[in-house]
Design an enzyme around this catalytic site. Sequence first.
Site, PDB file in Angstrom:
ATOM      1  N   CYS A   1       0.820  -1.214   0.000  1.00 60.53           N
ATOM      2  CA  CYS A   1       0.000   0.000   0.000  1.00 60.53           C
ATOM      3  C   CYS A   1       0.859   1.271   0.000  1.00 60.53           C
ATOM      4  CB  CYS A   1      -0.984  -0.068   1.159  1.00 60.53           C
ATOM      5  SG  CYS A   1      -2.446   0.915   0.879  1.00 60.53           S
TER       6      CYS A   1
ATOM      7  N   HIS B   1      -3.490  -5.353   1.872  1.00 62.81           N
ATOM      8  CA  HIS B   1      -2.782  -5.606   3.140  1.00 62.81           C
ATOM      9  C   HIS B   1      -2.860  -7.073   3.569  1.00 62.81           C
ATOM     10  CE1 HIS B   1      -2.141  -1.365   4.441  1.00 62.81           C
ATOM     11  NE2 HIS B   1      -3.182  -1.150   3.653  1.00 62.81           N
TER      12      HIS B   1
ATOM     13  N   GLU C   1      -1.014  -8.564   5.571  1.00 61.95           N
ATOM     14  CA  GLU C   1      -0.619  -8.711   6.980  1.00 61.95           C
ATOM     15  C   GLU C   1      -1.829  -8.643   7.914  1.00 61.95           C
ATOM     16  OE1 GLU C   1      -0.300  -6.057   5.183  1.00 61.95           O
ATOM     17  OE2 GLU C   1      -0.670  -4.251   6.369  1.00 61.95           O
TER      18      GLU C   1
HETATM   19  N1  GLN Z   1      -3.650   6.311   1.090  1.00 60.70           N
HETATM   20  C1  GLN Z   1      -2.372   6.084   1.699  1.00 60.70           C
HETATM   21  C2  GLN Z   1      -1.273   6.912   1.027  1.00 60.70           C
HETATM   22  O1  GLN Z   1      -1.489   7.481   0.005  1.00 60.70           O
HETATM   23  C3  GLN Z   1      -1.989   4.612   1.661  1.00 60.70           C
HETATM   24  C4  GLN Z   1      -2.951   3.821   2.481  1.00 60.70           C
HETATM   25  C5  GLN Z   1      -2.404   2.589   3.118  1.00 60.70           C
HETATM   26  O2  GLN Z   1      -1.193   2.360   3.178  1.00 60.70           O
HETATM   27  N2  GLN Z   1      -3.287   1.789   3.674  1.00 60.70           N
HETATM   28  O3  GLN Z   1      -0.209   6.978   1.533  1.00 60.70           O
END
Ligand code: GLN
Length: 195
Positions: A83, A175, A177
């Site tokens: 992410c 995610h 994890e």
């Molecule tokens: N929206 C977040 C960002 O742009 C990422 C979200 C996440 O890691 N769950 O950094």
Amino acid sequence: MNLSKKRIGVLSLQGAVREHLHILEDCGAHAVPIKKPCELHKLDALVIPGGESTTIRKLMIKYEFIDAIKQFHKEGMPIYGTCAGLILLAKKIIGGGEPSLDLMNIEVRRNAFGRQRESFEVDLKISGIGGKSFVGVFIRSPWIESVGESVDILSKFEDKIVMAREGGLLVTAFHPELTGDNRIHDYFIKMIKKS
Ligand code: GLN
């Protein structure tokens, strides 16, 4: 390969650190929280967790992680970004923010799934990972808008790329994890070259 000997660091500046440490230990690796660049030397691989990419970016600059992680990659150590970690590895970002590590040939759209779908779960098919489908947990996730030639697309959701690999770099927009399903972390650990 003796997995218990593999030392996997989790960049511990901000975000979902503890969850990665737990799942990596579950996979039989030795999971190590990393707070300073000098701690990278003792690792076989590194995870960059989800969180807020702009915050992690600032802290990476402040604690001088950028060049250290680039060097870590150059030395052939695998890096897995979830992410925000995916955003930090990308060479191109759409929707705010500059590249940070600038390592992976992907173009990433931040917060791509929009406000309607800030967080959701879906079943994903992942190439290279057998068995039942993988539950993808998405939280204000990016997607990968386009990839370079050397990038393998490993999973898509509704035509959007949500998992990819380029050599020693692995990224997921979701995610793993948070699911208790070890298969992606196992896959990552197997990316470590035998020595
Ligand atoms: N929206 C977040 C960002 O742009 C990422 C979200 C996440 O890691 N769950 O950094």
